[in-house]
Design an enzyme around this catalytic site. Structure first.
Site, PDB file in Angstrom:
ATOM      1  N   LYS A  62       0.739  -1.276   0.051  1.00 19.16           N
ATOM      2  CA  LYS A  62       0.046  -0.045  -0.168  1.00 19.16           C
ATOM      3  C   LYS A  62       0.879   1.067   0.091  1.00 19.16           C
ATOM      4  CE  LYS A  62      -3.769   2.433   2.652  1.00 19.16           C
ATOM      5  NZ  LYS A  62      -4.505   2.198   3.538  1.00 19.16           N
ATOM      6  N   LYS A  65      -2.039  -1.564  -3.769  1.00 14.91           N
ATOM      7  CA  LYS A  65      -3.109  -0.300  -3.806  1.00 14.91           C
ATOM      8  C   LYS A  65      -2.013   1.100  -4.010  1.00 14.91           C
ATOM      9  CE  LYS A  65      -6.119   1.844  -0.398  1.00 14.91           C
ATOM     10  NZ  LYS A  65      -6.586   1.875   0.839  1.00 14.91           N
TER      11      LYS A  65
HETATM   12  C1  PBG Z   1      -7.345   3.509   5.704  1.00 16.53           C
HETATM   13  C2  PBG Z   1      -7.715   3.122   4.105  1.00 16.53           C
HETATM   14  C3  PBG Z   1      -7.456   4.149   3.263  1.00 16.53           C
HETATM   15  C4  PBG Z   1      -8.180   3.675   1.961  1.00 16.53           C
HETATM   16  C5  PBG Z   1      -8.638   2.404   2.414  1.00 16.53           C
HETATM   17  N1  PBG Z   1      -8.376   1.979   3.740  1.00 16.53           N
HETATM   18  C6  PBG Z   1      -6.896   5.529   2.953  1.00 16.53           C
HETATM   19  C7  PBG Z   1      -5.512   5.836   3.677  1.00 16.53           C
HETATM   20  O1  PBG Z   1      -5.008   5.129   3.811  1.00 16.53           O
HETATM   21  O2  PBG Z   1      -5.608   6.959   3.833  1.00 16.53           O
HETATM   22  C8  PBG Z   1      -7.945   4.369   0.605  1.00 16.53           C
HETATM   23  C9  PBG Z   1      -9.185   3.885  -0.395  1.00 16.53           C
HETATM   24  C10 PBG Z   1      -9.317   4.575  -1.337  1.00 16.53           C
HETATM   25  O3  PBG Z   1      -8.790   5.790  -1.543  1.00 16.53           O
HETATM   26  O4  PBG Z   1     -10.261   4.626  -2.337  1.00 16.53           O
HETATM   27  N2  PBG Z   1      -6.615   2.643   6.317  1.00 16.53           N
END
Ligand code: PBG
Length: 340
Positions: free
Chosen positions: A204, A259
């Site tokens: 991520k 992601k």
């Molecule tokens: C938080 C989380 C995030 C997303 C999914 N879980 C945001 C972040 O890490 O700030 C992002 C999903 C998206 O942008 O569609 N743990």
């Protein structure tokens, strides 16, 4: 030396296999189906709530009654899994995010309602503290606002147990703390949740494409000018993603996720070809917003771009895609068969 598979031109004419629809269908290498989609849903307290998210036109924050209606559609369309993201009342946000551990909290209640009404629909839940913390970080912070690893993992384990106990089919740690997969897996085993799957957000990235999501769940205000770079990955790195995936698999992850999606398909490809484990991509909020915005300007064909980007994730090696387009894509696929 690569083996030449085709005669050179003019005997070899690749356009022969593109000339007609029937032959294109016949030689098509990758397919997108409703079974490849995970529907992410923002959930809020209350009844009859369907609040639009300004930066994600077409996406709504739903109260449980509307979540159930949406679940019905997922089942009818063949979408196997719904993923829940809570919008938490700011009054309940604390530095330690303790609302995440409440068995009667919004997420556990929604999971129970969904599993009660649609036992055949998979329910996936995020394991991370950002919807619940007053500072908007995914974990606990020290006096210097540094996100603590091991103390956070202890809380995430408890959060995962609460979610498993509510009946979640898949817990998805999206926090990027070190060692959390092992700790969660051991706790699930110890508490006899032996069938709870772990989808690790292994790679991520600290991406600017999460902006609309943070608006949707209301964590942007909490986070302010802070960032998540001390735990989410540097967009410059891929070797590091391989180490993260290797560790998460060794620690007990059933599935891994990369992601964001489109800007990181090289990572999806490398993960899939190296590890050959179930690998998912997340087409994130910023990707959705960009496509919607351009389509609303009349600059691109929304449906075609939607299906093309989802198919691209599959072509890169993703077994499934988390996408805010899931329902619309599944409707299109149901209506026109193989749309691409
Ligand atoms: C938080 C989380 C995030 C997303 C999914 N879980 C945001 C972040 O890490 O700030 C992002 C999903 C998206 O942008 O569609 N743990």
């Amino acid at each position: 030396m690569p083996i030449p598979l085709f005669a050179p031109y003019p005997e070899g004419r690749p356009r022969r296999l593109r000339r007609d629809g029937f032959i294109r269908n016949l030689v098509c290498e990758h397919h997108l189906s409703a079974h490849d989609l995970i529907d992410p849903v923002f959930i809020v307290e209350g009844t009859n709530q369907r609040q639009p998210v300004a930066s994600m036109p077409g996406v709504f924050r739903l109260s449980i009654d509307h979540v159930l209606l949406r679940a019905q559609e997922c089942v009818e369309l063949g979408i196997p899994v719904m993923a829940l993201f809570p919008v938490i009342d700011p009054a309940l946000k604390t530095p330690d995010g303790r609302e995440a551990l409440r068995g009667e909290g919004l997420v556990p209640r929604t999971v129970r309602a969904l599993k009660g009404a649609f036992p055949q629909l998979g329910v996936m839940v995020d394991v991370a503290l950002d919807p619940y913390t007053s500072h908007g970080q995914d974990g606990l912070i020290d006096a210097q606002s540094h996100v603590l690893n091991d103390a956070t993992v202890d809380v995430l384990v408890r959060q995962a147990l609460v979610l498993a106990d509510a009946g979640a089919d898949i817990v998805a740690p999206s926090d990027m703390m070190d060692g959390r997969i092992k700790a969660i897996r051991q706790a699930l085993e110890a508490h006899h949740f032996v069938d709870t799957r772990i989808l690790a957000y292994s790679a991520k990235y600290a991406s600017a494409l999460y902006g609309p999501f943070r608006d949707a769940v209301g964590s942007a205000a909490q986070l302010g000018s802070a960032d998540k770079k001390s735990y989410q990955m540097d967009p410059a790195n891929t070797d590091e993603a391989m180490r993260e995936v290797a560790m998460d698999i060794a620690e007990g992850a059933d599935m891994v996720l990369v992601k964001p999606g489109l800007a990181y398909l090289d990572v999806v490809y490398r993960v899939k070809t190296t590890f050959r484990v179930p690998t998912f991509a997340y087409q994130v909020s910023g990707e959705y917003a960009m496509i919607e915005a351009a389509a609303r300007q009349g600059w691109i064909d929304r449906d075609a771009v939607m299906l093309e980007t989802l198919l691209s994730c599959k072509r890169a090696g993703a077994d499934a895609v988390v996408s805010y387009f899931s329902l619309d894509a599944a409707r299109l696929l149901a209506g026109v068969g193989s749309a691409l």
